[in-house]
Design a protein around this motif. Sequence first.
Motif, PDB file in Angstrom:
ATOM      1  N   ARG A 192      -3.159  -7.738   0.425  1.00  0.00           N
ATOM      2  CA  ARG A 192      -2.616  -6.446   0.860  1.00  0.00           C
ATOM      3  C   ARG A 192      -3.070  -6.044   2.268  1.00  0.00           C
ATOM      4  O   ARG A 192      -2.293  -5.608   3.088  1.00  0.00           O
ATOM      5  CB  ARG A 192      -3.050  -5.396  -0.179  1.00  0.00           C
ATOM      6  CG  ARG A 192      -2.397  -4.056  -0.083  1.00  0.00           C
ATOM      7  CD  ARG A 192      -2.719  -3.244  -1.332  1.00  0.00           C
ATOM      8  NE  ARG A 192      -4.146  -3.012  -1.495  1.00  0.00           N
ATOM      9  CZ  ARG A 192      -4.787  -1.917  -1.118  1.00  0.00           C
ATOM     10  NH1 ARG A 192      -4.137  -0.922  -0.568  1.00  0.00           N
ATOM     11  NH2 ARG A 192      -6.100  -1.776  -1.317  1.00  0.00           N
ATOM     12  N   ARG A 193      -4.371  -6.206   2.521  1.00  0.00           N
ATOM     13  CA  ARG A 193      -4.884  -5.761   3.829  1.00  0.00           C
ATOM     14  C   ARG A 193      -5.015  -6.907   4.835  1.00  0.00           C
ATOM     15  O   ARG A 193      -5.442  -6.703   5.958  1.00  0.00           O
ATOM     16  CB  ARG A 193      -6.218  -5.039   3.635  1.00  0.00           C
ATOM     17  CG  ARG A 193      -6.013  -3.629   3.056  1.00  0.00           C
ATOM     18  CD  ARG A 193      -7.313  -2.894   2.885  1.00  0.00           C
ATOM     19  NE  ARG A 193      -8.151  -3.542   1.875  1.00  0.00           N
ATOM     20  CZ  ARG A 193      -9.448  -3.306   1.733  1.00  0.00           C
ATOM     21  NH1 ARG A 193     -10.067  -2.481   2.529  1.00  0.00           N
ATOM     22  NH2 ARG A 193     -10.140  -3.928   0.779  1.00  0.00           N
ATOM     23  N   SER A 236       0.870  -1.180   0.000  1.00  0.00           N
ATOM     24  CA  SER A 236       0.000   0.000   0.000  1.00  0.00           C
ATOM     25  C   SER A 236       0.903   1.224   0.000  1.00  0.00           C
ATOM     26  O   SER A 236       1.442   1.597   1.048  1.00  0.00           O
ATOM     27  CB  SER A 236      -0.878   0.017   1.253  1.00  0.00           C
ATOM     28  OG  SER A 236      -1.794  -1.028   1.236  1.00  0.00           O
ATOM     29  N   ASP A 243      -3.252   4.379  -2.866  1.00  0.00           N
ATOM     30  CA  ASP A 243      -2.174   3.468  -2.443  1.00  0.00           C
ATOM     31  C   ASP A 243      -2.217   2.121  -3.154  1.00  0.00           C
ATOM     32  O   ASP A 243      -1.613   1.145  -2.702  1.00  0.00           O
ATOM     33  CB  ASP A 243      -2.180   3.268  -0.913  1.00  0.00           C
ATOM     34  CG  ASP A 243      -1.860   4.565  -0.182  1.00  0.00           C
ATOM     35  OD1 ASP A 243      -1.143   5.407  -0.778  1.00  0.00           O
ATOM     36  OD2 ASP A 243      -2.331   4.748   0.946  1.00  0.00           O
ATOM     37  N   ASN A 244      -2.974   2.059  -4.239  1.00  0.00           N
ATOM     38  CA  ASN A 244      -3.089   0.806  -5.003  1.00  0.00           C
ATOM     39  C   ASN A 244      -3.226   1.142  -6.488  1.00  0.00           C
ATOM     40  O   ASN A 244      -4.049   0.581  -7.195  1.00  0.00           O
ATOM     41  CB  ASN A 244      -4.319   0.035  -4.498  1.00  0.00           C
ATOM     42  CG  ASN A 244      -4.222  -1.450  -4.769  1.00  0.00           C
ATOM     43  OD1 ASN A 244      -3.151  -1.976  -5.068  1.00  0.00           O
ATOM     44  ND2 ASN A 244      -5.354  -2.136  -4.689  1.00  0.00           N
TER      45      ASN A 244
END
Length: 251
Positions: free
Chosen positions: A195-196, A94, A149-150
């Motif tokens: 990612r998260r 990110s 951020d992506n």
Amino acid sequence: MRFENKVCIVTGAASGIGRATAIAFAEEGAKVVLADLEDFESVKSQISNPESHIYLKCNIAKREDVVELIKTTVDTFGRLDCAINCAGIAGKLSLPVHEYPEEEWLNQIQVNLVGTYYCVKFQLEQMMKQGGGNIICVSSAAGLVGQPDNSSYAASKHGVNGLVKSAAIEYATKNIRVNAICPTAIETPMIMHGRRNLAENPAALEQAKNHQRMKRMGQPSEVADVALWLCSDQSSFITGHCMAVDGGAFA
Ligand SMILES: NC(=O)c1ccc[n+]([C@@H]2O[C@H](COP(=O)([O-])OP(=O)(O)OC[C@H]3O[C@@H](n4cnc5c(N)ncnc54)[C@H](O)[C@@H]3O)[C@@H](O)[C@H]2O)c1
């Protein structure tokens, strides 16, 4: 049995949305060509008539792999009626654009956009030879709006939607429909462990659920159902559409 004896390619078929889609088309009678980088053990144990389908190791980011995918499909089954292009990756980072590592940024474009382009190009070539067909690209809500951020993922999916809309117009009178599905959060390994890392981050999981007006994540089968409908004659006047499957997020 809406797809009895129809021949369908599903990329990314070893996991998540692609896996659910391959299972759904097989349940409706299709002969499915499952393509993925990973092995197919888990899908083979769930799919109807597992011996009627073919399972191919294929990297969509490599032109020669995609050429081989179409060739094997036609050599085995004689034609290609539907293609559901699910294979894709999401970055693990990110970061804002100027800090994002170039190699990683470009890799997402190579898989999600260039790989999908190879699939669509050679699927169309075959469908033109046989006089029709139906193509779905699993894009993303990040193909409809920006995602901070992506940026690489969002740029790749915006690119997929541009490809879909342009191809839809080019082939609209050739009996070939081309559509995209743009999901928000769907409960798959990509989002749970990506990612998260929602599987291990309850606050991020709650946030991901709340993004949808339905206050839950979608299930892979709910995307597969849309793919079935978009490939069926029940959606015969729909082409070039990038359909949000989003629990009301963009309502
Ligand atoms: N899960 C979500 O919330 C979500 C939301 C929007 C869009 N999407 C999109 O849906 C599609 C499917 O994602 P998913 O959530 O099922 O993820 P997933 O990680 O569970 O499945 C993706 C599959 O694609 C395969 N794959 C990756 N790169 C490949 C390549 N180069 N060649 C062949 N196969 C490759 C992987 O091996 C994997 O089996 C992706 O295009 C993704 O961007 C997912």
